[in-house]
Scaffold this motif. Structure first.
Motif, PDB file in Angstrom:
ATOM      1  N   ASN A  37       0.827  -1.210   0.000  1.00 37.48           N
ATOM      2  CA  ASN A  37       0.000   0.000   0.000  1.00 37.48           C
ATOM      3  C   ASN A  37       0.860   1.258   0.000  1.00 37.48           C
ATOM      4  N   ALA A  38       1.939   1.241   0.785  1.00 38.77           N
ATOM      5  CA  ALA A  38       2.820   2.403   0.848  1.00 38.77           C
ATOM      6  C   ALA A  38       3.462   2.638  -0.519  1.00 38.77           C
ATOM      7  N   SER A  39       3.886   1.541  -1.141  1.00 40.83           N
ATOM      8  CA  SER A  39       4.516   1.658  -2.455  1.00 40.83           C
ATOM      9  C   SER A  39       3.517   2.173  -3.504  1.00 40.83           C
ATOM     10  N   GLY A  81       4.009   9.103   0.453  1.00 41.57           N
ATOM     11  CA  GLY A  81       3.261   9.038  -0.813  1.00 41.57           C
ATOM     12  C   GLY A  81       2.107  10.022  -0.876  1.00 41.57           C
ATOM     13  N   ILE A  82       1.028   9.604  -1.503  1.00 41.58           N
ATOM     14  CA  ILE A  82      -0.064  10.527  -1.827  1.00 41.58           C
ATOM     15  C   ILE A  82      -0.848  10.979  -0.593  1.00 41.58           C
ATOM     16  N   GLY A  83      -0.961  10.106   0.421  1.00 43.42           N
ATOM     17  CA  GLY A  83      -1.743  10.456   1.609  1.00 43.42           C
ATOM     18  C   GLY A  83      -3.242  10.350   1.364  1.00 43.42           C
ATOM     19  N   MET A  84      -4.027  10.554   2.415  1.00 47.99           N
ATOM     20  CA  MET A  84      -5.491  10.447   2.285  1.00 47.99           C
ATOM     21  C   MET A  84      -6.155  11.628   2.971  1.00 47.99           C
ATOM     22  N   ASP A  85      -7.278  12.085   2.413  1.00 43.99           N
ATOM     23  CA  ASP A  85      -8.069  13.086   3.128  1.00 43.99           C
ATOM     24  C   ASP A  85      -9.251  12.379   3.798  1.00 43.99           C
ATOM     25  N   LYS A  91     -13.836   6.244   2.315  1.00 44.43           N
ATOM     26  CA  LYS A  91     -14.027   5.318   1.182  1.00 44.43           C
ATOM     27  C   LYS A  91     -13.093   4.119   1.282  1.00 44.43           C
ATOM     28  N   SER A  92     -11.842   4.355   1.653  1.00 44.40           N
ATOM     29  CA  SER A  92     -10.859   3.271   1.564  1.00 44.40           C
ATOM     30  C   SER A  92     -10.819   2.404   2.805  1.00 44.40           C
ATOM     31  N   LEU A  93     -10.982   3.023   3.957  1.00 45.77           N
ATOM     32  CA  LEU A  93     -10.814   2.229   5.174  1.00 45.77           C
ATOM     33  C   LEU A  93     -12.122   2.022   5.923  1.00 45.77           C
ATOM     34  N   ILE A 120      -7.114 -12.143   1.336  1.00 47.75           N
ATOM     35  CA  ILE A 120      -7.132 -10.795   1.893  1.00 47.75           C
ATOM     36  C   ILE A 120      -6.560  -9.793   0.894  1.00 47.75           C
ATOM     37  N   GLY A 121      -5.404 -10.127   0.326  1.00 46.96           N
ATOM     38  CA  GLY A 121      -4.770  -9.221  -0.616  1.00 46.96           C
ATOM     39  C   GLY A 121      -5.597  -9.046  -1.867  1.00 46.96           C
ATOM     40  N   GLN A 122      -6.102 -10.176  -2.362  1.00 47.91           N
ATOM     41  CA  GLN A 122      -6.835 -10.123  -3.617  1.00 47.91           C
ATOM     42  C   GLN A 122      -8.084  -9.293  -3.576  1.00 47.91           C
ATOM     43  N   GLY A 124      -8.730  -6.548  -1.944  1.00 43.02           N
ATOM     44  CA  GLY A 124      -8.632  -5.150  -1.565  1.00 43.02           C
ATOM     45  C   GLY A 124      -8.960  -4.960  -0.100  1.00 43.02           C
ATOM     46  N   VAL A 125      -8.592  -5.905   0.721  1.00 41.90           N
ATOM     47  CA  VAL A 125      -8.793  -5.742   2.147  1.00 41.90           C
ATOM     48  C   VAL A 125      -7.458  -5.906   2.855  1.00 41.90           C
ATOM     49  N   GLY A 126      -6.388  -5.674   2.102  1.00 41.80           N
ATOM     50  CA  GLY A 126      -5.044  -5.897   2.623  1.00 41.80           C
ATOM     51  C   GLY A 126      -4.782  -5.129   3.897  1.00 41.80           C
ATOM     52  N   PHE A 127      -5.269  -3.912   3.939  1.00 42.54           N
ATOM     53  CA  PHE A 127      -5.053  -3.071   5.098  1.00 42.54           C
ATOM     54  C   PHE A 127      -5.513  -3.751   6.387  1.00 42.54           C
ATOM     55  N   TYR A 128      -6.637  -4.449   6.296  1.00 40.09           N
ATOM     56  CA  TYR A 128      -7.216  -5.049   7.507  1.00 40.09           C
ATOM     57  C   TYR A 128      -6.422  -6.222   8.040  1.00 40.09           C
ATOM     58  N   ALA A 129      -5.489  -6.711   7.195  1.00 41.90           N
ATOM     59  CA  ALA A 129      -4.614  -7.782   7.678  1.00 41.90           C
ATOM     60  C   ALA A 129      -3.855  -7.295   8.914  1.00 41.90           C
ATOM     61  N   GLY A 171       1.881  12.256   3.439  1.00 42.87           N
ATOM     62  CA  GLY A 171       2.018  10.804   3.425  1.00 42.87           C
ATOM     63  C   GLY A 171       1.183  10.163   4.512  1.00 42.87           C
ATOM     64  N   THR A 172       1.496   8.914   4.806  1.00 43.12           N
ATOM     65  CA  THR A 172       0.655   8.129   5.711  1.00 43.12           C
ATOM     66  C   THR A 172       1.512   7.341   6.691  1.00 43.12           C
ATOM     67  N   THR A 173       1.068   7.331   7.933  1.00 42.89           N
ATOM     68  CA  THR A 173       1.694   6.470   8.929  1.00 42.89           C
ATOM     69  C   THR A 173       0.639   5.498   9.434  1.00 42.89           C
ATOM     70  N   THR A 260      -0.279  -9.720  -8.650  1.00 41.66           N
ATOM     71  CA  THR A 260      -1.612 -10.215  -8.993  1.00 41.66           C
ATOM     72  C   THR A 260      -2.441 -10.521  -7.771  1.00 41.66           C
ATOM     73  N   ARG A 261      -1.759 -10.664  -6.647  1.00 41.53           N
ATOM     74  CA  ARG A 261      -2.440 -11.087  -5.434  1.00 41.53           C
ATOM     75  C   ARG A 261      -3.005 -12.490  -5.572  1.00 41.53           C
ATOM     76  N   ASP A 262      -2.443 -13.218  -6.503  1.00 41.04           N
ATOM     77  CA  ASP A 262      -2.740 -14.634  -6.617  1.00 41.04           C
ATOM     78  C   ASP A 262      -1.993 -15.315  -5.469  1.00 41.04           C
ATOM     79  N   ASP A 298     -14.859  -4.536 -11.680  1.00 44.56           N
ATOM     80  CA  ASP A 298     -14.284  -3.208 -11.467  1.00 44.56           C
ATOM     81  C   ASP A 298     -12.841  -3.280 -10.981  1.00 44.56           C
ATOM     82  N   ARG A 299     -12.353  -4.485 -10.735  1.00 46.72           N
ATOM     83  CA  ARG A 299     -10.970  -4.580 -10.257  1.00 46.72           C
ATOM     84  C   ARG A 299     -10.036  -5.221 -11.285  1.00 46.72           C
ATOM     85  N   LYS A 300     -10.508  -5.292 -12.513  1.00 52.23           N
ATOM     86  CA  LYS A 300      -9.690  -5.945 -13.524  1.00 52.23           C
ATOM     87  C   LYS A 300      -8.459  -5.131 -13.862  1.00 52.23           C
TER      88      LYS A 300
HETATM   89  P1  ADP Z   1      -6.137  -2.346  -1.893  1.00 58.72           P
HETATM   90  O1  ADP Z   1      -4.766  -1.816  -1.623  1.00 58.72           O
HETATM   91  O2  ADP Z   1      -6.143  -3.694  -2.497  1.00 58.72           O
HETATM   92  O3  ADP Z   1      -7.036  -1.394  -2.600  1.00 58.72           O
HETATM   93  P2  ADP Z   1      -6.374  -2.102   0.997  1.00 58.72           P
HETATM   94  O4  ADP Z   1      -7.391  -2.534   1.982  1.00 58.72           O
HETATM   95  O5  ADP Z   1      -4.997  -2.585   1.269  1.00 58.72           O
HETATM   96  O6  ADP Z   1      -6.842  -2.570  -0.445  1.00 58.72           O
HETATM   97  O7  ADP Z   1      -6.384  -0.551   0.936  1.00 58.72           O
HETATM   98  C1  ADP Z   1      -7.574   0.130   0.666  1.00 58.72           C
HETATM   99  C2  ADP Z   1      -7.290   1.494   0.134  1.00 58.72           C
HETATM  100  O8  ADP Z   1      -6.801   2.354   1.160  1.00 58.72           O
HETATM  101  C3  ADP Z   1      -6.229   1.574  -0.939  1.00 58.72           C
HETATM  102  O9  ADP Z   1      -6.756   1.271  -2.209  1.00 58.72           O
HETATM  103  C4  ADP Z   1      -5.796   3.031  -0.841  1.00 58.72           C
HETATM  104  O10 ADP Z   1      -6.698   3.857  -1.551  1.00 58.72           O
HETATM  105  C5  ADP Z   1      -5.939   3.313   0.633  1.00 58.72           C
HETATM  106  N1  ADP Z   1      -4.640   3.202   1.304  1.00 58.72           N
HETATM  107  C6  ADP Z   1      -4.195   2.163   2.045  1.00 58.72           C
HETATM  108  N2  ADP Z   1      -2.940   2.404   2.504  1.00 58.72           N
HETATM  109  C7  ADP Z   1      -2.588   3.620   2.028  1.00 58.72           C
HETATM  110  C8  ADP Z   1      -1.411   4.443   2.121  1.00 58.72           C
HETATM  111  N3  ADP Z   1      -0.330   4.041   2.803  1.00 58.72           N
HETATM  112  N4  ADP Z   1      -1.424   5.644   1.507  1.00 58.72           N
HETATM  113  C9  ADP Z   1      -2.494   6.065   0.805  1.00 58.72           C
HETATM  114  N5  ADP Z   1      -3.619   5.331   0.662  1.00 58.72           N
HETATM  115  C10 ADP Z   1      -3.673   4.131   1.257  1.00 58.72           C
END
Ligand code: ADP
Length: 630
Positions: A37-39, A81-85, A91-93, A120-122, A124-129, A171-173, A260-262, A298-300
């Protein structure tokens, strides 16, 4: 902004529960997910910065830092990186597409709990891992282009909160408060192992630092630690740029999984470079199985395009024709302008040339696999063969190569065995000019279809077109290696040598003369259900069958159109009778009601034989029972 407490959406709560409380063997993947995600976040910042210079005005040195505080029991994964508002956080978390949840649950049911870490990775719930190892997660983030920072926090049980906060720089921590039994991940050597194993090729430096060194640390220890902490753990060399001989298969496989998250290894890894007209490096993969993305349109993702190390995009059809949509990988070219928009890239001639080269390379890899490793090719074909077939009617430039790559079951072959067209041609009967096929929904029905009888009697095999795409294909396949493809259930067909055909024709005319009155009577009895009744040249053993006029849609095509609620042209078929069959002769000798009943039965049986429904099933079976009683 006030601190807001939100509940996770219902389906999401259920999924989080699954993620955290199911049995999994590999909690360690949490770090891979956070680093990915950071990358990604840095990739996006870099890409947007190409056109919106103000976003990268701080001229960042891109980096991913892992900071551990063993006293507090925390690990922070930090990027610039880009960071989040606030919106992004929501939307993402706070949500995941409900289609995703459904597919996730389905996949989990099919694969079992062991597959969870990979799923989990495939999905789009990787963050919750993160919650596999942490009981509280705090995200502090500031989006590039904005002057507000936000804090997202959750213990999972009680939903999550979002409030304004402070953060130095963009960025994001992601701060993980480790569970009591998961403190082992705070050791440097554990982190180093994980990064080497899963994230070595990440293009940005990943560093490890301890924020709470021992107070009584010796001077030389401090020095060594600081030296170590200044060095990135990962090698950062893009895998596709390294010479093939220097890359271990495991490294390719891990990169493939990252991309691919395969959760399996790829079936085939294809590193290659384009030289000449366009210079590029590519690393392509053929998956073993169709990935879960098939459930989630939508994730293709297609191939990832990099231009001079900048990730530009992975739009599905930019670098691959649609019939190669299962191919995954990376293409890196320095011949493309960096500041070109994704939309413009679609029409770019350089992109078109890369697309051609990539397509041709994959075809030659498949041709090679077909020659050298039949079992592997069969496994590929059983998964993606039907996608490849789409190219035969969609892509004229490659159709000839594709025709040699597709396989079909045949009437003579055992069930489960498929044949290449060139092998069919090698096995043709003496004098056979055409390639015969029949369309049906199921292989078994096709294999024993009456319409194939005469062909088989003359030693000709029949290809069984049973894949849903085959019906469309039948129209555009037309010829292979100079042989026309002929549908044995359509139009007029004759088999054998010229003499045999002539003799057959004469016999048919003679029988037609003898049975003329009978056939007219049958046509009348069937009262408009068929367009004609005639003597057959394709039967051997069965008394009758139904055939289509040439150019008419096949029965399976008609069934499909009905299923799709398409208007189906009212097409009447032709009843062909086997003039030599004793039953036909017997019925011909009947009259009155007895004959009417028998004709109805013959017609119904012809429908059943090809897998079509009988219009009035109850009436048909009643007549059948009566007959059996006799
Ligand atoms: P995925 O990465 O497969 O979309 P995640 O659950 O890992 O699923 O992350 C959900 C979303 O949260 C990402 O698509 C991204 O928009 C946002 N996100 C997660 N980590 C970061 C981060 N370090 N910096 C910016 N956005 C992030």
């Amino acid at each position: 902004m006030e601190k807001k407490t939100n509940q996770f959406k219902a389906e999401m709560a259920e999924m989080l529960d699954l993620v955290v409380n199911s049995l999994y063997s590999k909690k360690e993947i949490f770090l891979r997910e956070l680093i990915s995600n950071a990358s990604d976040a840095i990739d996006r910042a870099k890409y947007l910065g190409l056109t919106q210079k103000e976003l990268v005005a701080d001229n960042p040195e891109w980096r991913i830092d892992i900071r551990v505080d063993s006293k507090a029991g925390t690990m922070a994964v930090e990027d610039n990186g880009i960071g989040m508002d606030a919106d992004d956080l929501e939307k993402s978390l706070g949500t995941i597409a409900s289609s995703g949840t459904k597919a996730f649950r389905q996949a989990l049911k099919e694969k079992g709990g062991d597959a969870l870490p990979e799923l989990i990775g495939q999905f789009g719930v990787g963050f919750y891992a993160a919650f596999m190892v942490a009981d509280r997660v705090r995200v502090v983030t500031k989006k590039r282009g904005s002057d507000k920072a936000y804090v997202w926090e959750s213990t999972m049980q009680d939903g999550y909160t979002v409030e304004e906060g402070e953060r130095e720089g963009f960025g994001t921590t992601i701060m993980l408060h480790m569970r009591d039994d998961q403190k082992e991940w705070l050791e440097r050597w554990r982190v180093e192992d994980l990064v080497k194993k899963y994230s070595d090729f990440i293009a940005y430096p990943i560093r490890f630092a301890r924020v709470d060194p021992a107070k009584d640390e010796k001077e030389e220890d401090r020095k060594r630690r600081e030296e170590n902490e200044a060095k990135p753990i990962n090698t950062m060399v893009a895998l596709w740029k390294r010479p093939k001989k220097d890359v271990k298969p495991e490294e390719y496989a891990e990169f493939y999984r990252h991309l691919t998250r395969d959760w399996e290894d790829p079936l085939e890894t294809i590193p290659f470079s384009g030289e000449g007209q366009v210079e590029f490096k590519a690393l392509l993969f053929l998956p073993k199985k169709a990935t879960m993305e098939l459930f989630m349109p939508d994730r293709k993702r297609g191939l990832s395009l990099y231009v001079r190390n900048v990730f530009i995009g992975d739009d599905m059809e930019m670098l691959l024709p649609p019939w190669l949509r299962f191919v995954k990988g990376v293409v890196d070219s320095s011949d493309l302008p960096l500041n070109v928009s994704r939309e413009m890239l679609q029409d770019d001639t350089t992109i078109q040339k890369i697309k051609q080269a990539v397509t041709s390379k994959i075809l030659s890899v498949l041709e090679d696999m077909k020659k050298k490793d039949a079992a592997k090719y069969d496994s590929f074909h059983s998964t993606f063969g039907s996608v490849l077939k789409e190219g035969i009617y969609g892509d004229w430039t490659n159709a000839d190569r594709l025709k040699k790559l597709v396989k079909y079951p045949t009437a003579r072959g055992e069930s489960g065995k498929k044949t290449f067209l060139e092998d069919y041609v090698k096995d043709m009967a003496p004098g056979q000019k055409d390639i015969y096929f029949i369309c049906a929904e199921r292989e078994e029905a096709a294999r024993s279809a009456p319409q194939t009888e005469a062909a088989r009697k003359h030693g000709c095999d029949v290809l069984l077109f049973c894949d849903p795409v085959d019906d469309f294909l039948a129209e555009s396949f037309r010829e292979f290696d100079g042989h026309s493809l002929v549908d044995v259930a359509r139009g007029e067909v004759q088999f054998g040598t010229d003499e045999e055909k002539k003799a057959e024709k004469e016999r048919g005319e003679k029988a037609g003369g003898e049975l003329k009155d009978f056939m007219e009577a049958v046509k009348k009895e069937l009262n408009g259900k068929v367009s004609d009744v005639r003597v057959s040249t394709r039967l051997d053993g069965s008394p009758c069958c139904l055939v289509a006029q040439s150019g008419a849609p096949s029965p399976s095509m008609v069934r499909m159109m009905r299923a799709m609620n398409e208007p189906v042209p009212e097409e009447k078929r032709i009843l062909e009778i086997n003039a030599d069959h004793p039953l036909v002769r017997k019925v011909a000798a009947m009259d009155g009601e007895q004959r009417a009943k028998a004709v109805e039965m013959l017609y119904g049986a012809a429908l059943v034989a090809e897998g079509s429904p009988v219009p009035d099933g109850a009436r048909f079976t009643k007549a059948l029972y009566e007959l059996m009683m006799k």
